[in-house]
Write an enzyme that holds these catalytic residues in place. Structure first.
Site, PDB file in Angstrom:
ATOM      1  N   ASP A 170     -20.594   6.523   7.753  1.00  6.69           N
ATOM      2  CA  ASP A 170     -21.883   6.544   7.059  1.00  6.69           C
ATOM      3  C   ASP A 170     -22.104   7.984   6.602  1.00  6.69           C
ATOM      4  OD1 ASP A 170     -24.583   6.761   6.360  1.00  6.69           O
ATOM      5  OD2 ASP A 170     -25.226   5.247   7.816  1.00  6.69           O
ATOM      6  N   LYS A 195     -31.569   7.219  -0.058  1.00  4.77           N
ATOM      7  CA  LYS A 195     -31.846   8.587   0.348  1.00  4.77           C
ATOM      8  C   LYS A 195     -31.411   9.560  -0.757  1.00  4.77           C
ATOM      9  CE  LYS A 195     -32.993   6.216   3.922  1.00  4.77           C
ATOM     10  NZ  LYS A 195     -32.112   5.941   5.031  1.00  4.77           N
TER      11      LYS A 195
HETATM   12  C1  LIG Z   1     -31.741   4.824   5.809  1.00  5.20           C
HETATM   13  C2  LIG Z   1     -30.411   4.806   6.425  1.00  5.20           C
HETATM   14  C3  LIG Z   1     -29.681   3.620   6.531  1.00  5.20           C
HETATM   15  C4  LIG Z   1     -30.240   2.282   6.080  1.00  5.20           C
HETATM   16  O1  LIG Z   1     -30.396   2.231   4.695  1.00  5.20           O
HETATM   17  P1  LIG Z   1     -31.547   1.371   3.956  1.00  5.20           P
HETATM   18  O2  LIG Z   1     -31.324   1.737   2.525  1.00  5.20           O
HETATM   19  O3  LIG Z   1     -32.851   1.797   4.500  1.00  5.20           O
HETATM   20  O4  LIG Z   1     -31.258  -0.056   4.242  1.00  5.20           O
HETATM   21  C5  LIG Z   1     -28.416   3.690   7.076  1.00  5.20           C
HETATM   22  N1  LIG Z   1     -27.889   4.851   7.511  1.00  5.20           N
HETATM   23  C6  LIG Z   1     -28.572   6.006   7.434  1.00  5.20           C
HETATM   24  C7  LIG Z   1     -27.950   7.265   7.934  1.00  5.20           C
HETATM   25  C8  LIG Z   1     -29.851   6.028   6.895  1.00  5.20           C
HETATM   26  O5  LIG Z   1     -30.528   7.183   6.842  1.00  5.20           O
END
Ligand SMILES: *Cc1c(COP(=O)(O)O)cnc(C)c1O
Length: 377
Positions: A170, A195
């Site tokens: 991620d 984000k």
């Molecule tokens: C926000 C976030 C997610 C989930 O993403 P969404 O777009 O809210 O479904 C997954 N991993 C990280 C590190 C995040 O900050």
């Protein structure tokens, strides 16, 4: 092409048919067929849409992979990737992983027969010790949320491949501008594009890039079967967001460095978590594997009362979930993003009630520091 040019010119530039410089929003669910099965490459927008396709090629190129895939949220992307696993499989996951990831693994995939062990992946030996006979994947977040722990992707990739495990990373916090996990040996990289990639707090989406044709085929099958895809308008917003990714990340980097130094020197701040600080345990690995340290800073002020005082006084730090946008945000992980993690586990991890998380925006850093100064005093 260098990264600053790539964010503008990678993928599909504009529109061949009309000369439009901006990729058009193909707001259509279906496509005319000249004869049965005779299409121009698109037959139904769950299976493929030109605006989404332009985004998918763009992220594929930014992450140096074989194929890119867009999803309706980061969680849709993560869930679709986890669907590559079978019932009976096991996965090793970073312990202070995003709360929603913990929840979907613990409450949904667990119920479907996919088990997980959560470990501090910043120590590769802990990963090694958690690998079982039925382990099929290692899932990392680096830097982590909200403690900014750093895992050495290259080291874990070696370990993963020794054991024939998939390495999934991620990369939401680092962004493809600063860190490219596939270059470091990962098999799959994914993002909450909600984000930094979107960058303007106006779209919820997810992106995945895979390193091989085989994974591309499998993930496309899941994307098309499950159908957790974004609409063309959201895909277009992400393409637009990416145009300024380099500029935003550079400005955020400068601001975050100064704010981390400011907080470190403040008497009321007990601890600052920021990988750009030389005192951070992951500093060297972060400096080696990423071009920048990013815009997330967490700091501990000891107790809830001080937290509440700060929250009530900041003007430019908006109290909100989420992160990674042009405006600075402030949040309390224990009460917000990480509330779905049980309290005993949160305390174990260091996600205390006195912990504040900042997402640094692109404002003038002097204003941001003045704002923190008055809120802390
Ligand atoms: C926000 C976030 C997610 C989930 O993403 P969404 O777009 O809210 O479904 C997954 N991993 C990280 C590190 C995040 O900050």
């Amino acid at each position: 092409m260098r990264p600053k040019t790539q964010v503008i010119h990678a993928g599909i530039f504009g529109d061949e048919n009309t000369g439009s410089v901006s990729v058009p929003i193909y707001q259509t669910s279906t496509y005319k067929q000249e004869a049965i099965g005779k299409t121009k490459g698109y037959d139904y927008s769950r299976s493929g849409n030109p605006t989404r396709h332009a985004l998918e090629i763009l992220i594929q190129e930014l992450e140096h992979g074989k194929a890119g895939f867009a999803f309706g949220s980061g969680m849709a992307a993560i869930s679709s990737v986890l669907m590559l696993l079978n019932s009976g499989d096991h996965v090793v996951i970073t312990d202070d992983v995003y709360g929603g990831t913990f929840r979907v693994v613990d409450k949904v995939f667990n119920r479907l027969g996919i088990s997980a062990t959560f470990v501090d992946t910043s120590d590769p030996d802990r990963i090694k010790n958690a690998i079982k006979e039925n382990t099929k994947a290692i899932y990392l977040e680096t830097p982590t949320n909200p403690l900014l722990k750093i895992t050495d992707i290259r080291k874990v990739a070696e370990l993963a491949h020794q054991h024939q495990l998939l390495l999934i990373v991620d990369n939401t916090f680092a962004t493809p501008y600063w860190q490219n996990p596939l270059d470091l040996g990962a098999d799959i990289v994914l993002h909450s594009a909600t984000k930094y990639i979107g960058g303007h707090s106006d779209v919820v989406a997810g992106l995945v890039v895979v390193s091989s044709e085989e994974l591309a085929e499998k993930l496309y099958f899941i994307q098309n079967s499950v159908g957790a895809v974004p609409g063309p308008q959201d895909a277009w917003l992400l393409i637009r967001g990416i145009k300024t990714l380099a500029l935003r990340m550079e400005q955020i980097e400068k601001n975050a460095g100064k704010i981390a130094d400011y907080l470190s020197a403040h008497a009321k701040v007990r601890k600052v978590y920021y990988p750009g600080l030389a005192s951070h345990p992951g500093h060297e690995v972060a400096a080696k594997q990423a071009g920048g340290f990013g815009g997330m800073i967490s700091f501990d002020v000891g107790d809830e009362a001080t937290v509440n005082q700060i929250l009530s006084k900041t003007k430019y730090f908006t109290l909100a979930e989420s992160l990674g946008a042009v405006e600075s945000l402030i949040s309390v992980p224990a009460k917000m993003t990480h509330a779905s993690i049980p309290k005993p586990r949160r305390d174990e991890l260091g996600i205390t009630d006195g912990l504040i998380r900042l997402s640094i925006g692109i404002e003038d850093v002097e204003d941001l520091i003045e704002d923190l100064e008055q809120a802390l005093s």
